[in-house]
Design a protein around this motif. Sequence first.
Motif, PDB file in Angstrom:
ATOM      1  N   HIS A   1      -6.511  82.719  59.397  1.00 14.57           N
ATOM      2  CA  HIS A   1      -6.444  83.795  60.378  1.00 14.57           C
ATOM      3  C   HIS A   1      -5.747  85.001  59.748  1.00 14.57           C
ATOM      4  N   GLY A   2      -6.226  86.195  60.070  1.00 11.43           N
ATOM      5  CA  GLY A   2      -5.546  87.408  59.659  1.00 11.43           C
ATOM      6  C   GLY A   2      -6.268  88.169  58.565  1.00 11.43           C
ATOM      7  N   LEU A   3      -6.115  89.492  58.594  1.00  9.20           N
ATOM      8  CA  LEU A   3      -6.782  90.366  57.632  1.00  9.20           C
ATOM      9  C   LEU A   3      -6.351  90.075  56.203  1.00  9.20           C
ATOM     10  N   GLU A   4      -5.047  89.954  55.989  1.00  4.75           N
ATOM     11  CA  GLU A   4      -4.554  89.692  54.637  1.00  4.75           C
ATOM     12  C   GLU A   4      -4.992  88.315  54.147  1.00  4.75           C
ATOM     13  N   ALA A   5      -5.052  87.360  55.050  1.00  3.20           N
ATOM     14  CA  ALA A   5      -5.522  86.025  54.660  1.00  3.20           C
ATOM     15  C   ALA A   5      -6.981  86.073  54.226  1.00  3.20           C
ATOM     16  N   GLY A   6      -7.782  86.892  54.917  1.00  2.00           N
ATOM     17  CA  GLY A   6      -9.179  87.038  54.517  1.00  2.00           C
ATOM     18  C   GLY A   6      -9.311  87.636  53.134  1.00  2.00           C
TER      19      GLY A   6
END
Length: 506
Positions: free
Chosen positions: A200-205
Amino acid sequence: MTSVPSIDPRTGETTGIVAEETTPEQVDRICSAALAAAGPLEELGRAARASLLDDLAGALETNRERIVEVADRETALGAGRLHGELTRTCYQLRLFGEVLRDGGYLEATIDHAGDTPMGPRPDLRRMLVPIGPVAVFGASNFPLAFSVPGGDTASALAAGSPVVLKAHHSHPATSQLCYEIMAGAARRSGAPDGTLGIVHGLEAGAGLVAHPAIRAVGFTGSPGGAKALLAIIEKRPEPIPFYGELSSLNPVVVTPAAAADRGERIGADFAASFTLGAGQFCTKPGLLLVPAGPDGDRVVTAVQEAISGLEPMTMLNAGIAAAYQQGTDALRAALTASPADGSLPSGGTSRPGRAAPYVFLATAGDLPPEATGECFGPVTVIARWADEAELFAAVDELPSSLTATVHRGPGETVLPAELARRFRPHTGRLVFDGYPTGVAVSWAQHHGGPWPATNSQHTSVGTSAIRRFLRPVTWQNAPADLLPPELRDEYDSLPRRVDGVFHPKI
């Protein structure tokens, strides 16, 4: 840590916290687990992976009511639409099971050693093998068909590639729920740990795409999002394939004969197509090319009448609603210069989180850039053309799309054939006398097209979607006991080409 909220788009209210955004350390552990699972998942074999896909479909169906309830709360797409979407996904999972059992997707080929006009040839045997762990980014508009469950996940698992999923922020609770259901089913089916993971999350992507364990990326979203991920891939020490399904205008042409034959029906059905799901389909028709004259007038009037009573529609999230407002504002500014242009009355005015349907008028010979780009939502442009020269000039200038549609008169072939010839280099699916919204899952389906529709020649829907997550390997002069079973001489349970001759499955 940053919390991941679940938001009801009908009210804009947060209904709960789904998870915390995945940390870099967690991304590393999840990707490493996927890499460790790659070999064991391939070694399960085609039959066991087919059973795994069947089990995933069964688990989703068992939890159907709960999944649809959560998905409707997060997307406002409606229970009927979501039930249909889940049915499609379960069908697709089982269809890929049939692909595995058939085995033809492997393209198994054997050339025995022997003399050739070029000289002696070694023994050569080739087939497709899994590419390795795949990152799949969920789409906002199809939470059950292009997200955690969906075509990318199904085709990657069928190929033998573990999947790490990037939950979409527009429906994180749906993503997490479907992941937990599927991961549990995978464990019960005997799949190795790490076969499925989620972040989950933009940085994780971003970290997911950069991780060295990931060997390919499947993405459905905007060109801007695709370019951001491609920029990450370009910085990797070893670039990887990126399969993006991005932006599409999906033009529709009505011939004079079709307008004369059934203009009112075409107009009404076209309105239903571009407003379906609040226009939040990648296959939404964004441009209608209609002949000038009384018959064309009937098409336009029918479109206008069909949307005149429609209320503003709930969009998937506030960001999409804001982008829709910006897009329609740009269309309004671009199409008011000529007295012949302008927006037709719609079913109301847009308000926060909702979008009123709009139709804008233009002339085919003078289409501004705003009229030929995708505007995500219930809006379309109707362009009038006076003669075939004007029509062909407009068609030749359109961007590439997932689809192009031609409505013909009874028995008409000449003009439709010429339009198909002009559209074919710039589209992935040619539609006749129908509408592009709705993409059947089948062996013959293709859902792709040249940029900006996609950046890949391969489809994201249908059985050949599996090709994205495979790569070819040739064994030269390999002993029989070191060959995959499918390449041994005695194997006869899948179609193969041997010494240039096709041998069907026995």
